[in-house]
Design a protein around this motif. Structure first.
Motif, PDB file in Angstrom:
ATOM      1  N   LYS A  75       0.820  -1.204   0.000  1.00 58.96           N
ATOM      2  CA  LYS A  75       0.000   0.000   0.000  1.00 58.96           C
ATOM      3  C   LYS A  75       0.854   1.254   0.000  1.00 58.96           C
ATOM      4  CE  LYS A  75      -4.101   2.006   2.145  1.00 58.96           C
ATOM      5  NZ  LYS A  75      -5.166   1.829   3.148  1.00 58.96           N
ATOM      6  N   ASP A  78       5.740   3.074  -3.964  1.00 62.83           N
ATOM      7  CA  ASP A  78       5.638   3.930  -5.146  1.00 62.83           C
ATOM      8  C   ASP A  78       5.608   3.086  -6.417  1.00 62.83           C
ATOM      9  OD1 ASP A  78       5.827   6.510  -3.797  1.00 62.83           O
ATOM     10  OD2 ASP A  78       7.898   5.922  -3.349  1.00 62.83           O
ATOM     11  N   VAL A  79       6.318   1.959  -6.394  1.00 60.00           N
ATOM     12  CA  VAL A  79       6.362   1.068  -7.553  1.00 60.00           C
ATOM     13  C   VAL A  79       6.552  -0.363  -7.065  1.00 60.00           C
ATOM     14  CG1 VAL A  79       8.844   1.475  -7.849  1.00 60.00           C
ATOM     15  CG2 VAL A  79       7.510   0.622  -9.782  1.00 60.00           C
ATOM     16  N   PHE A 100      -3.152  -1.078  -2.890  1.00 59.84           N
ATOM     17  CA  PHE A 100      -2.139  -0.479  -3.772  1.00 59.84           C
ATOM     18  C   PHE A 100      -2.829   0.018  -5.040  1.00 59.84           C
ATOM     19  CE2 PHE A 100       0.942  -1.187  -7.319  1.00 59.84           C
ATOM     20  CZ  PHE A 100       1.822  -0.171  -6.989  1.00 59.84           C
ATOM     21  N   LYS A 101      -2.619   1.278  -5.388  1.00 56.01           N
ATOM     22  CA  LYS A 101      -3.357   1.912  -6.482  1.00 56.01           C
ATOM     23  C   LYS A 101      -2.678   1.801  -7.846  1.00 56.01           C
ATOM     24  CE  LYS A 101      -6.501   3.312  -3.605  1.00 56.01           C
ATOM     25  NZ  LYS A 101      -7.810   2.606  -3.559  1.00 56.01           N
ATOM     26  N   GLY A 102      -1.404   1.419  -7.847  1.00 56.09           N
ATOM     27  CA  GLY A 102      -0.687   1.362  -9.117  1.00 56.09           C
ATOM     28  C   GLY A 102      -0.827   0.019  -9.818  1.00 56.09           C
ATOM     29  N   LYS A 103      -0.075  -0.157 -10.880  1.00 53.58           N
ATOM     30  CA  LYS A 103      -0.037  -1.414 -11.611  1.00 53.58           C
ATOM     31  C   LYS A 103       1.366  -1.991 -11.490  1.00 53.58           C
ATOM     32  CE  LYS A 103      -0.682  -3.468 -16.182  1.00 53.58           C
ATOM     33  NZ  LYS A 103      -0.951  -3.225 -17.631  1.00 53.58           N
ATOM     34  N   PRO A 104       1.505  -3.253 -11.081  1.00 49.00           N
ATOM     35  CA  PRO A 104       2.847  -3.811 -10.928  1.00 49.00           C
ATOM     36  C   PRO A 104       3.595  -3.869 -12.255  1.00 49.00           C
ATOM     37  CG  PRO A 104       1.182  -5.534 -10.750  1.00 49.00           C
ATOM     38  CD  PRO A 104       0.451  -4.229 -10.734  1.00 49.00           C
ATOM     39  N   VAL A 105       4.889  -3.658 -12.185  1.00 46.20           N
ATOM     40  CA  VAL A 105       5.756  -3.741 -13.357  1.00 46.20           C
ATOM     41  C   VAL A 105       6.211  -5.195 -13.527  1.00 46.20           C
ATOM     42  CG1 VAL A 105       7.943  -2.986 -14.378  1.00 46.20           C
ATOM     43  CG2 VAL A 105       6.565  -1.390 -12.999  1.00 46.20           C
ATOM     44  N   ALA A 145      10.892   1.802 -15.516  1.00 45.16           N
ATOM     45  CA  ALA A 145       9.871   2.011 -14.484  1.00 45.16           C
ATOM     46  C   ALA A 145      10.340   2.990 -13.416  1.00 45.16           C
ATOM     47  CB  ALA A 145       9.497   0.678 -13.852  1.00 45.16           C
ATOM     48  N   ALA A 149       8.816   6.760 -12.480  1.00 37.63           N
ATOM     49  CA  ALA A 149       8.365   7.093 -11.121  1.00 37.63           C
ATOM     50  C   ALA A 149       9.153   8.248 -10.520  1.00 37.63           C
ATOM     51  CB  ALA A 149       8.485   5.864 -10.233  1.00 37.63           C
ATOM     52  N   ASP A 150      10.407   8.427 -10.980  1.00 37.41           N
ATOM     53  CA  ASP A 150      11.290   9.457 -10.419  1.00 37.41           C
ATOM     54  C   ASP A 150      12.139  10.053 -11.542  1.00 37.41           C
ATOM     55  OD1 ASP A 150      12.999  11.039  -8.941  1.00 37.41           O
ATOM     56  OD2 ASP A 150      14.110   9.369  -8.056  1.00 37.41           O
TER      57      ASP A 150
END
Length: 299
Positions: A75, A78-79, A100-105, A145, A149-150
């Motif tokens: 949760k 960031d990635v 967790f709101k993102g999509k896993p890489v 990725a 993210a950064d």
């Protein structure tokens, strides 16, 4: 305890959660599914990324059961990185339930995968990291990725990725040199389960195993009997057990065939920090040394 129960416990009782090490505000928080992938993410991210591994050292990513602290890690991430290709059957449920709101890489996207027959079905072999050629694909996907993210640290990630890619090339050359000195007809080894397919494809080594690609499967008595006959017919001299798996079945097969123990291989998990395989590079070189020594002795 079920995954649902664990996640409910995470929501209801923060005091039960095991907190990860504190990170600075400048660091990106990354979570990887297992230790091998976590180390490669660390190599690319360097000191700009804090990486947590869900499956710990000597752990089995096939049979992993997430805990409340894993839900919290996800949760807050960031990635999130997974290897993919069916390795982490538990991950989608954990991600959905954790919030967790993102999509896993998927680090293995783009790898030249191999397939095999298992229980009458064609399946993809998920153990791509046992060839450093494949891990170069991981590195490219991880760099992309992390940079997304950064963006401010993209140049650092690019430099780290290029430096690590050179290490992977050196590891590949090391394996080709060491294994290349063993006559091809002696490059046969018995292991606990079928996890060395990419290594075998890359360096022309035949691996025989009583279990398929997943340690969750069970070996049928008829299949074990056929394997014993094959090992005898092909004069396989050496067996290895794996740091993250139960060695009893492979020892049983070895006893029936006369194969001698070659030691322990690190297949799906790094060792603890003081062990022989605390990083992917050390794990791969250690496995190459163990296999080459055993096959050379057998020749």
């Amino acid at each position: 305890m079920s995954l649902r129960s664990l996640l409910l416990a995470a929501a209801a009782g923060p005091a039960l959660l095991a907190l990860s090490a504190p990170v600075s505000a400048a660091e990106l928080k990354a979570v990887a599914s297992f230790t091998v992938l976590a180390d490669v993410v660390h190599q690319v991210g360097g000191d700009k990324v804090h990486v947590a591994s869900l499956v710990g050292p000597d752990g089995d990513p096939h049979e992993f059961e997430p805990s409340p602290s894993d839900a919290k890690k996800l949760k807050e991430a960031d990635v999130v990185f997974v290897s993919g290709e069916g390795l982490e059957g538990w991950m989608d449920r954990l991600i959905t339930a954790s919030g967790f709101k993102g999509k896993p890489v998927t680090a293995s996207e783009g790898v030249n995968t191999r397939t095999m027959e298992e229980d009458g079905k064609t399946v993809t072999d998920p153990h791509v990291w046992n060839s450093p050629v494949n891990v170069k694909v991981w590195v490219a996907n991880i760099e992309k990725a992390l940079s997304a993210a950064d963006p401010a640290d993209a140049a650092t990630f690019k430099a780290n990725a290029e430096a690590y890619a050179k290490k992977l090339d050196a590891m590949d050359a090391y394996a080709r040199d060491k294994i290349g000195k063993v006559p091809e007809d002696r490059r046969k080894v018995l292991t606990s389960h079928d996890a060395f397919g990419y290594f075998g494809r890359e360096y022309k080594v035949t691996f025989l195993a009583p279990l398929g690609i997943s340690t969750e499967s069970e070996a049928a008595a008829t299949d074990v009997a056929k394997l014993i006959d094959q090992i005898k017919a092909e004069h396989v001299k050496t067996y290895f057990f794996e740091n993250s798996n139960d060695p009893r079945l492979v020892k049983q097969v070895a006893k029936a065939t006369g194969a001698e123990p070659g030691g322990e291989l690190y297949v799906e998990s790094l060792s603890k920090a003081k062990g022989p395989a605390p990083t992917y590079e050390k794990m791969f070189r250690y496995n190459v040394d163990q296999l080459a020594a055993a096959m050379t002795k057998g020749s």
